[in-house]
Design a protein around this motif. Sequence first.
Motif, PDB file in Angstrom:
ATOM      1  N   THR A  14       1.101   5.995 -20.298  1.00  0.00           N
ATOM      2  CA  THR A  14       0.766   5.918 -19.105  1.00  0.00           C
ATOM      3  C   THR A  14       1.742   4.992 -18.224  1.00  0.00           C
ATOM      4  O   THR A  14       2.053   5.365 -17.301  1.00  0.00           O
ATOM      5  CB  THR A  14      -0.675   5.234 -19.108  1.00  0.00           C
ATOM      6  OG1 THR A  14      -1.596   5.752 -19.742  1.00  0.00           O
ATOM      7  CG2 THR A  14      -1.076   5.099 -17.508  1.00  0.00           C
ATOM      8  N   PHE A  15       2.327   4.107 -19.181  1.00  0.00           N
ATOM      9  CA  PHE A  15       3.026   3.062 -18.225  1.00  0.00           C
ATOM     10  C   PHE A  15       4.714   3.251 -18.390  1.00  0.00           C
ATOM     11  O   PHE A  15       5.295   2.469 -18.953  1.00  0.00           O
ATOM     12  CB  PHE A  15       2.748   1.736 -18.643  1.00  0.00           C
ATOM     13  CG  PHE A  15       1.292   1.422 -18.065  1.00  0.00           C
ATOM     14  CD1 PHE A  15       1.043   1.123 -16.604  1.00  0.00           C
ATOM     15  CD2 PHE A  15       0.395   1.002 -18.814  1.00  0.00           C
ATOM     16  CE1 PHE A  15      -0.121   1.086 -16.256  1.00  0.00           C
ATOM     17  CE2 PHE A  15      -0.942   1.110 -18.268  1.00  0.00           C
ATOM     18  CZ  PHE A  15      -1.304   1.148 -17.092  1.00  0.00           C
ATOM     19  N   LEU A  48       5.200   1.243 -11.641  1.00  0.00           N
ATOM     20  CA  LEU A  48       5.247   0.980 -10.120  1.00  0.00           C
ATOM     21  C   LEU A  48       4.036   1.358  -9.452  1.00  0.00           C
ATOM     22  O   LEU A  48       3.635   0.323  -8.528  1.00  0.00           O
ATOM     23  CB  LEU A  48       6.387   1.958  -9.695  1.00  0.00           C
ATOM     24  CG  LEU A  48       6.876   1.683  -8.261  1.00  0.00           C
ATOM     25  CD1 LEU A  48       7.463   0.307  -8.229  1.00  0.00           C
ATOM     26  CD2 LEU A  48       7.932   2.534  -7.812  1.00  0.00           C
ATOM     27  N   SER A  49       3.284   2.294  -9.643  1.00  0.00           N
ATOM     28  CA  SER A  49       1.962   2.498  -9.082  1.00  0.00           C
ATOM     29  C   SER A  49       0.938   1.502  -9.403  1.00  0.00           C
ATOM     30  O   SER A  49       0.420   0.929  -8.299  1.00  0.00           O
ATOM     31  CB  SER A  49       1.452   3.933  -9.665  1.00  0.00           C
ATOM     32  OG  SER A  49       2.264   5.062  -8.979  1.00  0.00           O
ATOM     33  N   ASN A  50       1.392   1.078 -10.671  1.00  0.00           N
ATOM     34  CA  ASN A  50       0.123  -0.112 -10.949  1.00  0.00           C
ATOM     35  C   ASN A  50       0.155  -1.313 -10.103  1.00  0.00           C
ATOM     36  O   ASN A  50      -0.534  -2.035  -9.653  1.00  0.00           O
ATOM     37  CB  ASN A  50      -0.097  -0.423 -12.392  1.00  0.00           C
ATOM     38  CG  ASN A  50      -1.144  -0.759 -12.916  1.00  0.00           C
ATOM     39  OD1 ASN A  50      -2.375  -0.369 -12.619  1.00  0.00           O
ATOM     40  ND2 ASN A  50      -1.170  -1.495 -13.930  1.00  0.00           N
ATOM     41  N   GLY A  85       4.222  11.319 -10.848  1.00  0.00           N
ATOM     42  CA  GLY A  85       3.602  10.491 -11.715  1.00  0.00           C
ATOM     43  C   GLY A  85       3.174   9.135 -10.780  1.00  0.00           C
ATOM     44  O   GLY A  85       2.651   8.257 -11.353  1.00  0.00           O
ATOM     45  N   PHE A  86       3.291   9.081  -9.586  1.00  0.00           N
ATOM     46  CA  PHE A  86       3.036   8.074  -8.682  1.00  0.00           C
ATOM     47  C   PHE A  86       1.334   8.341  -8.444  1.00  0.00           C
ATOM     48  O   PHE A  86       0.723   9.331  -8.522  1.00  0.00           O
ATOM     49  CB  PHE A  86       3.663   7.999  -7.381  1.00  0.00           C
ATOM     50  CG  PHE A  86       5.227   7.598  -7.568  1.00  0.00           C
ATOM     51  CD1 PHE A  86       5.263   6.512  -7.921  1.00  0.00           C
ATOM     52  CD2 PHE A  86       5.876   8.520  -7.292  1.00  0.00           C
ATOM     53  CE1 PHE A  86       6.587   6.065  -7.951  1.00  0.00           C
ATOM     54  CE2 PHE A  86       7.396   8.208  -7.382  1.00  0.00           C
ATOM     55  CZ  PHE A  86       7.500   6.816  -7.762  1.00  0.00           C
ATOM     56  N   SER A  87       0.669   7.100  -7.917  1.00  0.00           N
ATOM     57  CA  SER A  87      -0.916   7.075  -7.875  1.00  0.00           C
ATOM     58  C   SER A  87      -0.982   7.949  -6.385  1.00  0.00           C
ATOM     59  O   SER A  87      -0.258   7.985  -5.562  1.00  0.00           O
ATOM     60  CB  SER A  87      -1.492   5.734  -7.911  1.00  0.00           C
ATOM     61  OG  SER A  87      -0.795   5.183  -6.907  1.00  0.00           O
ATOM     62  N   ALA A  88      -2.429   8.152  -6.227  1.00  0.00           N
ATOM     63  CA  ALA A  88      -2.935   8.669  -4.990  1.00  0.00           C
ATOM     64  C   ALA A  88      -2.668   7.697  -3.816  1.00  0.00           C
ATOM     65  O   ALA A  88      -2.299   7.895  -2.728  1.00  0.00           O
ATOM     66  CB  ALA A  88      -4.415   9.096  -4.955  1.00  0.00           C
ATOM     67  N   ALA A 103      -0.326   5.144  -3.975  1.00  0.00           N
ATOM     68  CA  ALA A 103       1.153   5.023  -3.600  1.00  0.00           C
ATOM     69  C   ALA A 103       1.494   6.291  -2.539  1.00  0.00           C
ATOM     70  O   ALA A 103       2.125   5.805  -1.562  1.00  0.00           O
ATOM     71  CB  ALA A 103       2.007   5.091  -4.685  1.00  0.00           C
ATOM     72  N   TRP A 104       1.295   7.422  -2.745  1.00  0.00           N
ATOM     73  CA  TRP A 104       1.528   8.578  -1.947  1.00  0.00           C
ATOM     74  C   TRP A 104       0.855   8.634  -0.564  1.00  0.00           C
ATOM     75  O   TRP A 104       1.581   8.810   0.405  1.00  0.00           O
ATOM     76  CB  TRP A 104       1.040  10.111  -2.608  1.00  0.00           C
ATOM     77  CG  TRP A 104       2.016  10.462  -3.480  1.00  0.00           C
ATOM     78  CD1 TRP A 104       1.728  10.332  -5.005  1.00  0.00           C
ATOM     79  CD2 TRP A 104       3.356  10.926  -3.378  1.00  0.00           C
ATOM     80  NE1 TRP A 104       2.777  10.721  -5.718  1.00  0.00           N
ATOM     81  CE2 TRP A 104       3.826  11.217  -4.549  1.00  0.00           C
ATOM     82  CE3 TRP A 104       4.324  10.967  -2.232  1.00  0.00           C
ATOM     83  CZ2 TRP A 104       5.124  11.609  -4.630  1.00  0.00           C
ATOM     84  CZ3 TRP A 104       5.251  11.481  -2.515  1.00  0.00           C
ATOM     85  CH2 TRP A 104       5.842  11.964  -3.626  1.00  0.00           C
ATOM     86  N   ALA A 105      -0.385   8.069  -0.603  1.00  0.00           N
ATOM     87  CA  ALA A 105      -1.224   8.091   0.593  1.00  0.00           C
ATOM     88  C   ALA A 105      -0.574   6.804   1.518  1.00  0.00           C
ATOM     89  O   ALA A 105      -0.409   6.877   3.053  1.00  0.00           O
ATOM     90  CB  ALA A 105      -2.611   7.487   0.550  1.00  0.00           C
ATOM     91  N   LEU A 106      -0.120   5.780   1.078  1.00  0.00           N
ATOM     92  CA  LEU A 106       0.621   4.651   1.856  1.00  0.00           C
ATOM     93  C   LEU A 106       1.916   5.101   2.287  1.00  0.00           C
ATOM     94  O   LEU A 106       2.154   4.800   3.332  1.00  0.00           O
ATOM     95  CB  LEU A 106       0.689   3.184   1.134  1.00  0.00           C
ATOM     96  CG  LEU A 106      -0.629   2.520   0.800  1.00  0.00           C
ATOM     97  CD1 LEU A 106      -0.280   1.236  -0.008  1.00  0.00           C
ATOM     98  CD2 LEU A 106      -0.996   2.125   2.371  1.00  0.00           C
ATOM     99  N   MET A 107       2.678   5.853   1.464  1.00  0.00           N
ATOM    100  CA  MET A 107       3.885   6.468   1.862  1.00  0.00           C
ATOM    101  C   MET A 107       3.727   7.218   3.136  1.00  0.00           C
ATOM    102  O   MET A 107       4.302   7.476   4.216  1.00  0.00           O
ATOM    103  CB  MET A 107       4.666   6.986   0.804  1.00  0.00           C
ATOM    104  CG  MET A 107       5.145   6.155  -0.331  1.00  0.00           C
ATOM    105  SD  MET A 107       6.481   6.863  -1.458  1.00  0.00           S
ATOM    106  CE  MET A 107       5.310   7.550  -2.517  1.00  0.00           C
ATOM    107  N   ALA A 108       2.751   8.158   3.197  1.00  0.00           N
ATOM    108  CA  ALA A 108       2.456   9.229   3.973  1.00  0.00           C
ATOM    109  C   ALA A 108       1.926   8.411   5.389  1.00  0.00           C
ATOM    110  O   ALA A 108       2.279   8.825   6.492  1.00  0.00           O
ATOM    111  CB  ALA A 108       1.346  10.253   3.608  1.00  0.00           C
ATOM    112  N   ASN A 109       1.135   7.397   5.082  1.00  0.00           N
ATOM    113  CA  ASN A 109       0.746   6.777   6.283  1.00  0.00           C
ATOM    114  C   ASN A 109       1.811   5.890   6.905  1.00  0.00           C
ATOM    115  O   ASN A 109       1.655   6.157   8.267  1.00  0.00           O
ATOM    116  CB  ASN A 109      -0.512   5.964   5.739  1.00  0.00           C
ATOM    117  CG  ASN A 109      -1.100   4.766   6.615  1.00  0.00           C
ATOM    118  OD1 ASN A 109      -0.612   4.868   7.709  1.00  0.00           O
ATOM    119  ND2 ASN A 109      -2.237   4.279   6.280  1.00  0.00           N
TER     120      ASN A 109
END
Lengths: 522, 189
Positions: free
Chosen positions: A238-239, A245-247, A458-461, A463-469
């Motif tokens: 997992t790590f 980084l996601s964690n 492999g990034f978390s939801a 992390a993606w949401a904050l980048m898109a936001n």
Amino acid sequence: MNASILIIIGIFIYGLVLVYHGFRSFKATSESSEAFFTADRGVNPFVLLATTAISVFSALAFYGVPAAIYREGIGYLSNTGGMIAGLLFVVIGYRLWILGKEYGFTTPVDFLRSRYNSDAYGLLVACVLVIFIVPYVAMQLIAIGDAAVETTNGMLPYILAVGFATIVVSLHIIGGGLKSVAWMDAFHFILGAGTLIVLVVYLTLTYFPNGGLAQAVNTMLDNPELAPLLSHPGPNGTFNWQGTLSNVLTGAVATVVWPHIFMRMYVAASKDTFRSMSWSLPVAYVFVYFLIAILGGILAPAILGPNVADTDSIVSLLSTEYAPPILSFLSLLCLFAFGVSTADSLLLSASAIGSRDIYVRHAFELKGKSVEPRKVVHFGRILLVILMVLTLIVVALRPAYIVDYAYALSSPFFAQILPATVGGLFWKKGTKEGAFAGTILGLIVTTVFTFFVTPPLGFSALAWALMANAAAYIGVSLITKAPEETINKYIVRVDSIINAGTEMNSAVDSSLSALNNGKEIK
Amino acid sequence: MDNFIPLNIYGIGIKHPQNWQIFINPNNKFTFHEGLIKIDKVTIAKKTATSLSIRWANMRENVNLDDYINVLEKQFQKKEKRSRHKDRYKINEKIKCTVDGKNAYLLKNEFVANHSIYRIFGKDELVKVLQLLFYSEQSYRMVVASLSTTPEELEENEDTFIEILMSLHEQIDQTAKNDAHYWPMVSEG
């Protein structure tokens, strides 16, 4: 007397103390919403540290983090990136504190609504926060209820345990607002940290008398099934760097804008409080987290071995099966400390947002009607009763769409106000349209990557949401224009408030109050 | 004072430049007996930033202005002590005057403070403060107007700023006066 009966008596005494403590401040907090929701913006450094640190840790952290480390390995410790929240608390918090004192902000919503000059945006944020606070609170209470059943060997039925916890937590806040919550959190912080120390020391000395933690680690290294827990990327891979980084991001970025943590930034007594918080919050965070990590990453595997089926119960298993009844009770109190501190803080946030930002704003202020401060407190208390009933229904029925789905969205949804908050404080080009676009896109991306599509690379939801936001917020802001008056009021003027008004006004205030009380100033 | 406009809040009046903005904190007490209002020159240029605060409070007993100044000086000492004498507060000049037929003081103060959370990240800044204060035996209120600005701005506009402060006055009709007498004299603050 049976140990379970003693534990039940202990739980009821604890609950009664909690309610009594809340209602001791009932009268003092009834007069103004400042007293009820912000403790008159006079929370001292230690209490603010304790209430912030313990509010970050939920009941699920006490059970869930050791379980996650037991499953996935020490890579999960990267979640201590949350110590960065201490730095963010200072960087964002100091400015928010100044604006809060100047314009009377109490919640995330009133700042964002004013900064973006949009009641619609305020309403969007208010609805998202209030709606998703309920499942988060419910999960704390469910965890408390489950643990109470387990610790008392089923003598205390789930429904009674969870109902009692819900009513006690609600009455505690209804009684004294933030004043009660903050002081009780300080007690909970000491209780939680103290219990963790006792539990870790007891288990270490009892089961590893010939070398302590080193012996426990050697036990793990000798077992090929346990050894991968102590290395990257962990037994399930997992790590890797993306997972780590996601964690890190989850802990570091998101927590500071959770509504109850956000509101803590308004209530500091003075500027000096932020200086203390800048070093003490990370220290407190890491200290508590390491104790939890030792439980899940070393003691649990070394004592229980590799094959525990229900990993979520490893802490309760250690405290009930491998420790004396007094430690079982203390562990239950520790869970209460973590769960109650998160639940009461979140419920108070929901009450502040619901009463001030939704009801008072839309039923009174926008219609040109004024409302007395004591009535705002009254509305807040009524809303707390409504939230209590809603929470009771959720914890009693445990509907899957709330405990599984809504809860999974709570924390990532709270985080979606981060770009608009940071941009609103520091970026003159940040606009209402940008805030709308970023927040809505962030909510959509979170939902899609949580339930429908596996997040790529492999990034978390989150992390993606904050980048898109952030990308949408910046992009749309650059092609729209923020009113100059708003920028002056919330960004440019902050320096002027700091440099001019605060120092002299506080000296004048203190002088007038000293003259009025007939007291000489020492 | 061509571009000045009058402001009157609960019987306390002042004339200020019309392009300055008024700020009121909705959560603070804002009544006849107690309140604070800020009127700021909002500007992107830090060197010209100016902030005028008017604070009024109902007093328990008649106030001697010299007592107020003594207490203010002690407050300054207290603030210096709290900053381990890194911040400095000083009353440079006390000028007795008459404003609106009442005894008043015009104080010329200054303070040096560092507004960063960590001193190492900020720099010490000198702020000049002109303060006009009087006590009204009619309404039992102490009124203090503080105008804070940069040394550069003060040097350029001192006369105008003093003119603004000297326009401070109290104007209450008989009804308000009667109300004031019936209200408790103890400030709620």
